[in-house]
Design a protein around this motif. Structure first.
Motif, PDB file in Angstrom:
ATOM      1  N   ILE C  42       0.834  -1.188   0.000  1.00 64.62           N
ATOM      2  CA  ILE C  42       0.000   0.000   0.000  1.00 64.62           C
ATOM      3  C   ILE C  42       0.878   1.251   0.000  1.00 64.62           C
ATOM      4  N   GLU C  43       0.369   2.298  -0.621  1.00 65.95           N
ATOM      5  CA  GLU C  43       0.956   3.611  -0.394  1.00 65.95           C
ATOM      6  C   GLU C  43      -0.094   4.408   0.361  1.00 65.95           C
ATOM      7  N   ASP C  44       0.249   4.841   1.550  1.00 65.72           N
ATOM      8  CA  ASP C  44      -0.721   5.513   2.407  1.00 65.72           C
ATOM      9  C   ASP C  44      -1.058   6.886   1.832  1.00 65.72           C
ATOM     10  N   ARG C  45      -2.241   6.986   1.277  1.00 65.60           N
ATOM     11  CA  ARG C  45      -2.662   8.275   0.727  1.00 65.60           C
ATOM     12  C   ARG C  45      -3.958   8.758   1.388  1.00 65.60           C
ATOM     13  N   ARG C  46      -4.171   8.302   2.632  1.00 68.35           N
ATOM     14  CA  ARG C  46      -5.375   8.724   3.351  1.00 68.35           C
ATOM     15  C   ARG C  46      -5.433  10.229   3.507  1.00 68.35           C
ATOM     16  N   HIS C  47      -4.254  10.837   3.617  1.00 66.24           N
ATOM     17  CA  HIS C  47      -4.222  12.268   3.910  1.00 66.24           C
ATOM     18  C   HIS C  47      -3.702  13.066   2.717  1.00 66.24           C
ATOM     19  N   SER C  48      -3.638  12.445   1.554  1.00 61.04           N
ATOM     20  CA  SER C  48      -3.118  13.127   0.377  1.00 61.04           C
ATOM     21  C   SER C  48      -4.274  13.724  -0.404  1.00 61.04           C
ATOM     22  N   GLU C  49      -3.952  14.782  -1.102  1.00 65.20           N
ATOM     23  CA  GLU C  49      -4.951  15.353  -1.989  1.00 65.20           C
ATOM     24  C   GLU C  49      -5.326  14.312  -3.033  1.00 65.20           C
ATOM     25  N   GLY C  50      -6.593  14.115  -3.247  1.00 69.83           N
ATOM     26  CA  GLY C  50      -7.020  13.140  -4.237  1.00 69.83           C
ATOM     27  C   GLY C  50      -7.144  11.738  -3.671  1.00 69.83           C
ATOM     28  N   GLY C  51      -6.565  11.522  -2.492  1.00 62.56           N
ATOM     29  CA  GLY C  51      -6.696  10.217  -1.834  1.00 62.56           C
ATOM     30  C   GLY C  51      -6.001   9.114  -2.603  1.00 62.56           C
ATOM     31  N   PHE C  52      -6.484   7.906  -2.398  1.00 64.56           N
ATOM     32  CA  PHE C  52      -5.882   6.747  -3.046  1.00 64.56           C
ATOM     33  C   PHE C  52      -6.220   6.754  -4.537  1.00 64.56           C
ATOM     34  N   SER C  53      -5.340   6.173  -5.314  1.00 69.18           N
ATOM     35  CA  SER C  53      -5.699   5.991  -6.725  1.00 69.18           C
ATOM     36  C   SER C  53      -5.493   4.529  -7.098  1.00 69.18           C
ATOM     37  N   ASP C  54      -6.094   4.152  -8.196  1.00 65.50           N
ATOM     38  CA  ASP C  54      -6.034   2.754  -8.621  1.00 65.50           C
ATOM     39  C   ASP C  54      -4.604   2.274  -8.797  1.00 65.50           C
ATOM     40  N   VAL C  55      -4.349   1.063  -8.378  1.00 64.52           N
ATOM     41  CA  VAL C  55      -3.008   0.517  -8.467  1.00 64.52           C
ATOM     42  C   VAL C  55      -2.846  -0.324  -9.731  1.00 64.52           C
ATOM     43  N   GLY C  56      -3.931  -0.972 -10.113  1.00 64.05           N
ATOM     44  CA  GLY C  56      -3.859  -1.723 -11.359  1.00 64.05           C
ATOM     45  C   GLY C  56      -3.182  -3.067 -11.259  1.00 64.05           C
ATOM     46  N   ASP C  57      -2.991  -3.566 -10.058  1.00 63.23           N
ATOM     47  CA  ASP C  57      -2.431  -4.918  -9.918  1.00 63.23           C
ATOM     48  C   ASP C  57      -3.568  -5.915  -9.693  1.00 63.23           C
ATOM     49  N   ASP C  58      -3.260  -7.069  -9.146  1.00 58.39           N
ATOM     50  CA  ASP C  58      -4.275  -8.122  -9.016  1.00 58.39           C
ATOM     51  C   ASP C  58      -5.121  -8.013  -7.756  1.00 58.39           C
ATOM     52  N   TYR C  59      -4.824  -7.034  -6.921  1.00 60.57           N
ATOM     53  CA  TYR C  59      -5.450  -6.980  -5.597  1.00 60.57           C
ATOM     54  C   TYR C  59      -6.983  -6.925  -5.645  1.00 60.57           C
ATOM     55  N   ASN C  60      -7.523  -6.001  -6.409  1.00 61.58           N
ATOM     56  CA  ASN C  60      -8.981  -5.831  -6.406  1.00 61.58           C
ATOM     57  C   ASN C  60      -9.716  -7.115  -6.785  1.00 61.58           C
ATOM     58  N   GLY C  61      -9.182  -7.827  -7.735  1.00 63.84           N
ATOM     59  CA  GLY C  61      -9.816  -9.072  -8.163  1.00 63.84           C
ATOM     60  C   GLY C  61      -9.867 -10.095  -7.036  1.00 63.84           C
ATOM     61  N   ILE C  62      -8.822 -10.129  -6.235  1.00 64.66           N
ATOM     62  CA  ILE C  62      -8.798 -11.072  -5.110  1.00 64.66           C
ATOM     63  C   ILE C  62      -9.835 -10.689  -4.072  1.00 64.66           C
ATOM     64  N   VAL C  63      -9.938  -9.387  -3.796  1.00 70.83           N
ATOM     65  CA  VAL C  63     -10.939  -8.941  -2.826  1.00 70.83           C
ATOM     66  C   VAL C  63     -12.340  -9.319  -3.303  1.00 70.83           C
ATOM     67  N   GLU C  64     -12.600  -9.118  -4.583  1.00 68.63           N
ATOM     68  CA  GLU C  64     -13.922  -9.485  -5.109  1.00 68.63           C
ATOM     69  C   GLU C  64     -14.227 -10.963  -4.885  1.00 68.63           C
ATOM     70  N   ARG C  65     -13.246 -11.789  -5.173  1.00 61.67           N
ATOM     71  CA  ARG C  65     -13.460 -13.230  -4.967  1.00 61.67           C
ATOM     72  C   ARG C  65     -13.661 -13.551  -3.483  1.00 61.67           C
ATOM     73  N   MET C  66     -12.864 -12.936  -2.644  1.00 56.59           N
ATOM     74  CA  MET C  66     -12.957 -13.190  -1.199  1.00 56.59           C
ATOM     75  C   MET C  66     -14.328 -12.811  -0.663  1.00 56.59           C
TER      76      MET C  66
END
Lengths: 180, 180, 180, 180
Positions: C42-66
Motif C-alpha cells: 500500500i501507499e498511504d494516501r489517506r491524507h493526500s490530496e485526491g486520496g488513493f488511486s487505482d493501483v492496477g495490480d491483481d489486488y482488487n480481483g482477489i478482494v472481489e473473490r474473497m
C-alpha cells in the motif's frame, strides 16, 4: 482530580514505590499498601446457593477508600511476570464486590474512573512485563475503566530503578499528565 | 512418568477440573487442590538482613509433594485474565524456595521437569488468555522447565466447558501425549 | 456456508497448506494463493490530496473473490514471528479498499463474515506465534469480523507438520466446526 | 557509534518520521526509506533444489548499507497492528541473506548490533502495538541483536504525534541513551 495509589509490593521502600514517587511528585494522593491488610483469596461462589458471603477481612474497607477517588494508580512489583499475589487477591475479590449489595453500582462507578499502572521487574520488564499490561488492559476494559498509561521499570536490587532512565522519563511524563 | 496436577480453582468440580479430567483420563496422577491449604503471600525478603524465614503454613509440604513428580500440570480458572490469586501466591513463594536451604537444588531440579497448563475462562479465553500463557512460558523458561503444551477452555457456568469442542480436542491430544 | 482460504505461503505444498488440508477436508472451498498474484504494498494516501488511486495490480480481483464468501480462512506460514510479507501487503491494502468507491460498504460487509487463522512456524509457534494471533484478533475486531478459531502448527522442514499432534487435532476440531 | 534508521513508512514526513526526529536529534545517522526502493517479497526456497537465487532488486544494497552501522533503528507506522508490509518484506528477506554466500557471517555480525524500534499507530498503540514489540523482540533474540528500547506513539492525522507526550518523552529518553 483525586488520586489513590494501590501498592502490591510486599516490602517497604522498594523500587516500585520509588518509581511511583516520581509519578506522584507534588500531588496529593492517598496511598494504600495492600501488604498492611488482611485480604483473603476469593472463594468463587457465583454459582453456589446463597452466593457470596461476608469474609470479614480488611478488603471491603480498602474498596471503600479506593472508590472515593476518581484516578487509580496500581503500583506493583513484577513477581513471576505478573502482579504480586497480594494485588491479585485484591483484584480477584472484585468478582464478589460486583455482586455485593453493600456495593450497589460498583461496576458502573468503576466505569467513571481512570487508571494507571506502574510495574517494576528485574528480568527484562520492558518486554516480559507486556503480558501484564495486556491483562490490566483487559481488566480495565471489562470494567470500562479508562486506561490512561503505564510505566515499566527495571530493577533487581534496592534502588536500581533510579538507573532506568526510560522508566524515569515515563514516570515524569505520567506526573505531568496527572497534573493537567 | 509421574504426574502431579496443581489446581488453582477456588470451588470444587468446576470447569477447570472437568477439562483437566479429559487430559488425565486413564492416567495415575497426584492431585493437589491449593484451596485446601493455607498458603500465605510471599514477603519479599531477598534483600533483608537474615533473608527469608520460615512461614509455617502448608506451602513447603505442597512443594515436597510436587517435586516427587517429573510432570506438572497447572490447572487454573482464569480470574481477571490471569491465574487465580490462590495459584499466584503459590508460585510467588518459589522465590523463597529458590533461596531456602531446606530445598537445595530446587531450581536445578525444576530444570528436569515438564509442564502443561490448563486454563479456563469465560471472556474469550482463546484470545484473552494468551498473556497468561506467555507468562507461564516466561516462568518455565526462567526455571528451565520444558513447556510441553497448554489447553485453553471457554466456560462461565458450571458444566459449560463440555461445549467447547476446541478445548475438548486439545485436552484429548494432551492426554495422548501424556500417555506416550 | 461458503468458504475461502487465503494462503500467504510463498512455496507450494508447504506445511501450512498441509495443515489447512486437515481443516478443510470434505468441504468445498475456494483457494486463493496470494503468491500467484501481483500485490503491491500500500501507499498511504489517506491524507493526500485526491486520496488513493487505482493501483492496477491483481489486488482488487482477489478482494472481489474473497467477498463472495462468508467464511475466511487465513493460512500463513510464520515468517519472523508474523504473517508473511505477501499476506501483510494484501491486508495493508484493506485501508485503501475501505475508502474505495468501487467497494462501497466493504467494512460493513466484513462485519458479517467469520474468520479462522492457520499459522505454521518453526520456532516454538505455540508460544511465539501468539502475538500474531493477537494481531489477527485486533484486525478482526476493527472490522467486526467474528474470530471463530485458530490453529498453530510447528514445522520447519517439508512435511514436519504431520508430527505436530496438537496442531492436527486442532485442525480436525476446526474441520468439524466448519461442517456444522 | 554509528546509527542507521530503517523507515517502513509509505508516505513522506508522516508521524513516524516526526517521532523519530526527536530520537535522533543532534545525531549523525544514515536514513534509509524503504519505500524508495524495490524490494520483492521473499520466495521461500530453503528446501528447494539450488536454494535461493538472486532477486536483482534493491534489497542487497540496502543490507550492505545497514550492516555498516552498529545501531539500527526500525521506524515503522503500525498498519493493522503490525509493521508495514514494506518493512515486513525487507525483514522476510533476511531468511535468504542468512544463506547467501554474498553475505558470509550475516547472522554472526547481527549478533554484535543494537536495535531500537519506533512505531506509531492510531488505534491505541500503547496497548495494541505490544504484540509488534514482542515480535521485534523475538526477531532480535533469534539474531542475537541487543534490543535496547522502543517507543510507541499515537497518531492518526498528520502531525498528531506531537500531542502524545508519553511518546515524546520516551523518544527524548531514547535520544539521550543514543548519545551516551
Amino acid at each position: 482530580m483525586s488520586i489513590v495509589v494501590i501498592y502490591g509490593s510486599t516490602r517497604p521502600d522498594g523500587n516500585t514505590e520509588q518509581l511511583t514517587k516520581y509519578a506522584i511528585e507534588g500531588l496529593e494522593v492517598e496511598q494504600i499498601y495492600l501488604r498492611d491488610y488482611k485480604i483473603e483469596p476469593i472463594e468463587d461462589r457465583r454459582h453456589s446457593e446463597g452466593g457470596f458471603s461476608d469474609v470479614g477481612d480488611d478488603y471491603n474497607g480498602i474498596v471503600e477508600r479506593m472508590m472515593k477517588h476518581d484516578t487509580f494508580i496500581f503500583a506493583t512489583p513484577i513477581y513471576w511476570y505478573s502482579m504480586t499475589g497480594t494485588m491479585k487477591n485484591f483484584i480477584d475479590r472484585w468478582s464478589h464486590t460486583m455482586r455485593d449489595e453493600k456495593f450497589p453500582g460498583f461496576k458502573d462507578q468503576l466505569g467513571t474512573k481512570k487508571a494507571y499502572v506502574i510495574a517494576v521487574g528485574g528480568d527484562n520488564p520492558h518486554v516480559k512485563g507486556l503480558p501484564l499490561i495486556q491483562q490490566f488492559n483487559y481488566i480495565f476494559e471489562f470494567m470500562s475503566i479508562s486506561f490512561e498509561g503505564y510505566v515499566l521499570g527495571k530493577a533487581s536490587r534496592p534502588g536500581d530503578v533510579s538507573t532506568d532512565s526510560r522508566a524515569h522519563s515515563a514516570a515524569t511524563a505520567m506526573n505531568q499528565k496527572l497534573k493537567e
